[in-house]
Design a protein around this motif. Structure first.
Motif, PDB file in Angstrom:
ATOM      1  N   LEU A   6     -20.700  -9.328 -41.417  1.00  0.00           N
ATOM      2  CA  LEU A   6     -19.368  -8.851 -41.097  1.00  0.00           C
ATOM      3  C   LEU A   6     -19.432  -7.499 -40.389  1.00  0.00           C
ATOM      4  O   LEU A   6     -18.735  -7.274 -39.398  1.00  0.00           O
ATOM      5  N   VAL A   7     -20.280  -6.603 -40.867  1.00  0.00           N
ATOM      6  CA  VAL A   7     -20.441  -5.288 -40.238  1.00  0.00           C
ATOM      7  C   VAL A   7     -20.962  -5.433 -38.816  1.00  0.00           C
ATOM      8  O   VAL A   7     -20.466  -4.778 -37.887  1.00  0.00           O
ATOM      9  N   ILE A   8     -21.947  -6.285 -38.603  1.00  0.00           N
ATOM     10  CA  ILE A   8     -22.492  -6.492 -37.262  1.00  0.00           C
ATOM     11  C   ILE A   8     -21.444  -7.109 -36.352  1.00  0.00           C
ATOM     12  O   ILE A   8     -21.299  -6.710 -35.194  1.00  0.00           O
ATOM     13  N   PHE A   9     -20.684  -8.057 -36.862  1.00  0.00           N
ATOM     14  CA  PHE A   9     -19.623  -8.691 -36.076  1.00  0.00           C
ATOM     15  C   PHE A   9     -18.579  -7.656 -35.648  1.00  0.00           C
ATOM     16  O   PHE A   9     -18.172  -7.621 -34.482  1.00  0.00           O
ATOM     17  N   ILE A  10     -18.165  -6.803 -36.563  1.00  0.00           N
ATOM     18  CA  ILE A  10     -17.188  -5.763 -36.243  1.00  0.00           C
ATOM     19  C   ILE A  10     -17.774  -4.760 -35.259  1.00  0.00           C
ATOM     20  O   ILE A  10     -17.095  -4.328 -34.321  1.00  0.00           O
ATOM     21  N   ALA A  11     -19.053  -4.419 -35.428  1.00  0.00           N
ATOM     22  CA  ALA A  11     -19.698  -3.486 -34.502  1.00  0.00           C
ATOM     23  C   ALA A  11     -19.769  -4.066 -33.093  1.00  0.00           C
ATOM     24  O   ALA A  11     -19.540  -3.352 -32.107  1.00  0.00           O
ATOM     25  N   VAL A  12     -20.067  -5.343 -32.970  1.00  0.00           N
ATOM     26  CA  VAL A  12     -20.108  -5.981 -31.648  1.00  0.00           C
ATOM     27  C   VAL A  12     -18.724  -5.953 -31.009  1.00  0.00           C
ATOM     28  O   VAL A  12     -18.588  -5.684 -29.808  1.00  0.00           O
ATOM     29  N   ILE A  13     -17.680  -6.192 -31.781  1.00  0.00           N
ATOM     30  CA  ILE A  13     -16.323  -6.157 -31.245  1.00  0.00           C
ATOM     31  C   ILE A  13     -15.967  -4.742 -30.784  1.00  0.00           C
ATOM     32  O   ILE A  13     -15.424  -4.550 -29.693  1.00  0.00           O
ATOM     33  N   VAL A  14     -16.290  -3.746 -31.589  1.00  0.00           N
ATOM     34  CA  VAL A  14     -15.973  -2.359 -31.232  1.00  0.00           C
ATOM     35  C   VAL A  14     -16.741  -1.940 -29.986  1.00  0.00           C
ATOM     36  O   VAL A  14     -16.177  -1.348 -29.063  1.00  0.00           O
ATOM     37  N   PHE A  15     -18.036  -2.239 -29.944  1.00  0.00           N
ATOM     38  CA  PHE A  15     -18.837  -1.837 -28.792  1.00  0.00           C
ATOM     39  C   PHE A  15     -18.465  -2.621 -27.547  1.00  0.00           C
ATOM     40  O   PHE A  15     -18.564  -2.111 -26.439  1.00  0.00           O
ATOM     41  N   SER A  16     -18.012  -3.849 -27.698  1.00  0.00           N
ATOM     42  CA  SER A  16     -17.560  -4.623 -26.543  1.00  0.00           C
ATOM     43  C   SER A  16     -16.306  -4.014 -25.933  1.00  0.00           C
ATOM     44  O   SER A  16     -16.157  -3.970 -24.712  1.00  0.00           O
ATOM     45  N   SER A  17     -15.410  -3.544 -26.781  1.00  0.00           N
ATOM     46  CA  SER A  17     -14.193  -2.929 -26.262  1.00  0.00           C
ATOM     47  C   SER A  17     -14.463  -1.550 -25.670  1.00  0.00           C
ATOM     48  O   SER A  17     -13.757  -1.116 -24.763  1.00  0.00           O
ATOM     49  N   ALA A  18     -15.479  -0.856 -26.154  1.00  0.00           N
ATOM     50  CA  ALA A  18     -15.837   0.469 -25.639  1.00  0.00           C
ATOM     51  C   ALA A  18     -16.898   0.390 -24.537  1.00  0.00           C
ATOM     52  O   ALA A  18     -17.380   1.414 -24.078  1.00  0.00           O
TER      53      ALA A  18
END
Length: 64
Positions: A6-18
């Protein structure tokens, strides 16, 4: 195990948007970052950049 996924999934989403901002710093173009076009839309999955930034943040938190 599920928490880390879940943490990795959220990190990928955040970094994709940034990603547009991070590309100015050279991130998002590392080997392991996937970019592809599907049905006219551009997608990017910055796996290597996520691992690199997570490691840096971990080390910063660990030192503090």
């Amino acid at each position: 195990m599920i928490r880390w996924m879940l943490v990795i999934f959220i990190a990928v989403i955040v970094f994709s948007s940034a990603l547009p901002w991070l590309e100015k710093l050279g991130l998002g173009r590392l080997p392991g970052d996937l970019r592809f076009t599907l049905f006219g839309k551009k997608f990017s999955l910055p796996f290597a950049s996520t691992v690199l930034l997570s490691t840096v943040l971990f080390l910063l938190v660990r030192l503090l």
